[in-house]
Design a protein around this motif. Structure first.
Motif, PDB file in Angstrom:
ATOM      1  N   GLU A   1       0.855  -1.195   0.000  1.00 44.89           N
ATOM      2  CA  GLU A   1       0.000   0.000   0.000  1.00 44.89           C
ATOM      3  C   GLU A   1       0.885   1.236   0.000  1.00 44.89           C
ATOM      4  OE1 GLU A   1      -3.490   2.301   2.548  1.00 44.89           O
ATOM      5  OE2 GLU A   1      -2.675   0.407   3.272  1.00 44.89           O
ATOM      6  N   TYR A   2       0.752   2.041  -1.047  1.00 47.88           N
ATOM      7  CA  TYR A   2       1.566   3.245  -1.170  1.00 47.88           C
ATOM      8  C   TYR A   2       0.955   4.358  -0.332  1.00 47.88           C
ATOM      9  CZ  TYR A   2       3.735   7.376  -3.284  1.00 47.88           C
ATOM     10  OH  TYR A   2       4.399   8.548  -3.499  1.00 47.88           O
ATOM     11  N   GLY A   3       1.795   5.054   0.406  1.00 46.11           N
ATOM     12  CA  GLY A   3       1.338   6.210   1.164  1.00 46.11           C
ATOM     13  C   GLY A   3       1.215   5.944   2.651  1.00 46.11           C
ATOM     14  N   LYS A   4       0.626   4.786   3.022  1.00 46.18           N
ATOM     15  CA  LYS A   4       0.421   4.485   4.433  1.00 46.18           C
ATOM     16  C   LYS A   4       1.153   3.228   4.871  1.00 46.18           C
ATOM     17  CE  LYS A   4      -4.166   6.636   4.556  1.00 46.18           C
ATOM     18  NZ  LYS A   4      -5.610   6.412   4.823  1.00 46.18           N
ATOM     19  N   GLY A   5       1.312   2.281   3.965  1.00 43.63           N
ATOM     20  CA  GLY A   5       1.966   1.037   4.316  1.00 43.63           C
ATOM     21  C   GLY A   5       3.455   1.067   4.053  1.00 43.63           C
ATOM     22  N   ASP A   6       4.092  -0.084   4.207  1.00 40.69           N
ATOM     23  CA  ASP A   6       5.524  -0.231   3.991  1.00 40.69           C
ATOM     24  C   ASP A   6       5.767  -0.738   2.569  1.00 40.69           C
ATOM     25  OD1 ASP A   6       8.217  -0.757   4.024  1.00 40.69           O
ATOM     26  OD2 ASP A   6       8.106  -2.397   5.464  1.00 40.69           O
ATOM     27  N   VAL A   7       6.411   0.061   1.736  1.00 46.85           N
ATOM     28  CA  VAL A   7       6.674  -0.335   0.348  1.00 46.85           C
ATOM     29  C   VAL A   7       8.153  -0.647   0.116  1.00 46.85           C
ATOM     30  CG1 VAL A   7       4.718   0.906  -0.627  1.00 46.85           C
ATOM     31  CG2 VAL A   7       6.894   2.101  -0.344  1.00 46.85           C
ATOM     32  N   SER A   8       8.926  -0.734   1.189  1.00 47.54           N
ATOM     33  CA  SER A   8      10.362  -0.942   1.024  1.00 47.54           C
ATOM     34  C   SER A   8      10.683  -2.299   0.400  1.00 47.54           C
ATOM     35  CB  SER A   8      11.076  -0.820   2.377  1.00 47.54           C
ATOM     36  OG  SER A   8      10.610  -1.808   3.284  1.00 47.54           O
ATOM     37  N   GLY A   9       9.777  -3.262   0.513  1.00 55.02           N
ATOM     38  CA  GLY A   9      10.039  -4.585  -0.036  1.00 55.02           C
ATOM     39  C   GLY A   9       9.762  -4.709  -1.519  1.00 55.02           C
TER      40      GLY A   9
ATOM     41  N   ILE B   1      -1.212  -0.684  -4.175  1.00 59.24           N
ATOM     42  CA  ILE B   1      -2.533  -0.100  -3.937  1.00 59.24           C
ATOM     43  C   ILE B   1      -2.331   1.351  -3.533  1.00 59.24           C
ATOM     44  CG2 ILE B   1      -4.653  -0.287  -2.599  1.00 59.24           C
ATOM     45  CD1 ILE B   1      -3.926  -3.249  -2.134  1.00 59.24           C
ATOM     46  N   THR B   2      -2.946   2.257  -4.261  1.00 65.03           N
ATOM     47  CA  THR B   2      -2.679   3.682  -4.036  1.00 65.03           C
ATOM     48  C   THR B   2      -3.934   4.511  -4.238  1.00 65.03           C
ATOM     49  OG1 THR B   2      -1.350   5.575  -4.783  1.00 65.03           O
ATOM     50  CG2 THR B   2      -1.909   3.912  -6.435  1.00 65.03           C
TER      51      THR B   2
ATOM     52  N   VAL C   1      -3.286  -0.536  -8.425  1.00 62.85           N
ATOM     53  CA  VAL C   1      -4.712  -0.648  -8.131  1.00 62.85           C
ATOM     54  C   VAL C   1      -5.158   0.590  -7.372  1.00 62.85           C
ATOM     55  CG1 VAL C   1      -6.495  -2.011  -6.984  1.00 62.85           C
ATOM     56  CG2 VAL C   1      -4.535  -3.159  -8.047  1.00 62.85           C
ATOM     57  N   GLY C   2      -6.220   1.243  -7.853  1.00 60.30           N
ATOM     58  CA  GLY C   2      -6.724   2.444  -7.193  1.00 60.30           C
ATOM     59  C   GLY C   2      -7.441   2.123  -5.897  1.00 60.30           C
ATOM     60  N   TRP C   3      -7.205   2.970  -4.902  1.00 56.66           N
ATOM     61  CA  TRP C   3      -7.861   2.832  -3.603  1.00 56.66           C
ATOM     62  C   TRP C   3      -9.057   3.762  -3.588  1.00 56.66           C
ATOM     63  CZ3 TRP C   3      -6.747  -0.395   0.465  1.00 56.66           C
ATOM     64  CH2 TRP C   3      -7.410  -0.151   1.667  1.00 56.66           C
TER      65      TRP C   3
ATOM     66  N   VAL D   1     -10.463  -0.637  -1.510  1.00 55.83           N
ATOM     67  CA  VAL D   1     -10.647  -1.671  -2.507  1.00 55.83           C
ATOM     68  C   VAL D   1     -11.105  -2.959  -1.822  1.00 55.83           C
ATOM     69  CG1 VAL D   1      -8.256  -2.448  -2.385  1.00 55.83           C
ATOM     70  CG2 VAL D   1      -9.565  -2.840  -4.470  1.00 55.83           C
ATOM     71  N   LYS D   2     -11.978  -3.704  -2.491  1.00 56.41           N
ATOM     72  CA  LYS D   2     -12.468  -4.970  -1.970  1.00 56.41           C
ATOM     73  C   LYS D   2     -11.657  -6.115  -2.567  1.00 56.41           C
ATOM     74  CE  LYS D   2     -15.711  -3.103   0.485  1.00 56.41           C
ATOM     75  NZ  LYS D   2     -15.625  -3.146   1.965  1.00 56.41           N
ATOM     76  N   VAL D   3     -11.597  -7.214  -1.830  1.00 55.38           N
ATOM     77  CA  VAL D   3     -10.752  -8.318  -2.264  1.00 55.38           C
ATOM     78  C   VAL D   3     -11.207  -8.909  -3.597  1.00 55.38           C
ATOM     79  CG1 VAL D   3     -12.016 -10.125  -1.020  1.00 55.38           C
ATOM     80  CG2 VAL D   3      -9.559 -10.394  -1.459  1.00 55.38           C
TER      81      VAL D   3
END
Length: 352
Positions: free
Chosen positions: A231-239, A253-254, A276-278, A285-287
């Motif tokens: 998740e871009y912006g709030k989550g960890d994207v370092s991986g 997801i952004t 994927v747009g949030w 977004v739903k699964v």
């Protein structure tokens, strides 16, 4: 030293199990010859300033250390294409930055020639705009090299650059499992706890880790999963770097356009990752929506294999080495700086 066996290196690079028309590069016909030109001619003059880094394993000190020990440096400012302003980005104040730029303005003739446009600095967090003239010129004109991701108000697209996150261990692509056990994998902390995580945990096609993993454990999860979710912006994207180089297609997801992806001047991110747009209006977004997007991407093995192959090829450029190697993360950041070497120079004038 980097010119040894370069034609063979490029040949192998371009033929990395991909058809000629399939490439992760924005412009492969110009990237490789321009890279050679950069190695031969690009020069950077470093100003003198004490550097202090509290996290030596991060990409910021890795880049600075590589630069200061590279053949790109020159002690003759008249030969320089760009000027490096070294300062500690830890708890730096606007007042100290203003004093630093003011000293450059009065003690050297180079800042005033371009109002700082042929200068660059490294600040992992990124700098904010300020009302002070010196800080404003530094932020507005000079190239900022920051860490990914950078807050939107601290990053200027098409001018600034982000560093690929540092990776744990050398580049060693793994063979993918013949039968993937999971459609998608979410590493601990990659997406913050919310309704989507609860849905993913309840879906047998996804693997969600609730505890931190060591590097080997993370790589094993990648090996048995088709997609890695961030998740871009709030989550960890370092991986995202690890996902690329080990063949797990990143799914980002952004809720907004992403303008600070690493190596954006070089790579076709849209071809090697899924975005994927949030949907804020519908609480995210739903699964089921997410799965439809992923199944479209891997609807045929050829399509999925191509996307994965592009990511693995690009993953070679995200590796940080103690001793920089051709086309690694350090050299690709330098290449992006080299692309920014052409700046408007004004007639020299005295500053009142």
């Amino acid at each position: 030293m980097f010119l040894t066996n370069i034609p063979l290196f490029i040949s192998l690079f371009l033929s990395f199990s991909l058809p000629l028309y399939s490439t992760p590069y924005l412009s492969p016909t110009t990237l490789f010859p321009n890279y050679q030109k950069m190695l031969q001619s690009f020069k950077v003059f470093p100003y003198t300033s004490p550097l202090v880094f509290s996290t030596p394993s991060d990409s910021e000190p890795l880049f600075v250390s590589s630069l200061l020990n590279s053949s790109f440096l020159t002690l003759d400012p008249e030969q320089a294409d760009l000027f490096f302003i070294p300062f500690s980005s830890i708890n730096v104040s606007a007042r100290s930055l203003s004093r630093l730029v003011n000293a450059l303005r009065y003690d050297f003739p180079f800042w005033n020639r371009t109002l700082g446009a042929d200068h660059f600095y490294v600040s992992c967090e990124g700098l904010s705009f300020g009302s002070d003239r010196n800080v404003l010129e530094l932020k507005k004109n000079s190239v900022q090299i920051s860490c990914f991701p950078t807050a939107p108000d601290k990053f200027v697209p098409h001018k600034d650059i982000t560093l690929p996150p540092s990776l744990a261990g050398p580049y060693s692509p793994m063979e993918k499992a013949k039968n993937h056990l999971h459609l998608g994998y979410v590493r601990y902390g990659a997406i913050k706890e919310h309704s989507l995580i609860k849905e993913l945990r309840a879906d047998s096609e996804f693997l969600v880790d609730s505890e931190p993993l060591d590097q080997l454990g993370f790589q094993e999860r990648i090996r048995i999963s088709k997609f890695c979710l961030f998740e871009y912006g709030k989550g960890d994207v370092s991986g995202i770097n690890d996902a690329l180089r080990h063949g797990c297609v990143p799914v980002v997801i952004t809720d907004r356009p992403i303008q600070d992806l690493p190596l954006m001047d070089v790579l076709r991110w849209q071809e090697m990752a899924v975005f994927v747009g949030w949907n804020k209006g519908r609480a995210g977004v739903k699964v089921e929506e997410l799965k439809r997007v992923l199944y479209r991407t891997c609807g045929g093995d050829d399509r999925y294999g191509e996307v994965r192959g592009l990511g693995v090829t690009a993953g070679k450029h995200f590796v940080w080495n103690e001793q920089p190697q051709p086309y690694d993360a350090f050299h690709m950041v330098m290449y992006q700086l080299w692309l920014r070497r052409h700046t408007i120079r004004y007639a020299r004038r005295e500053v009142a």
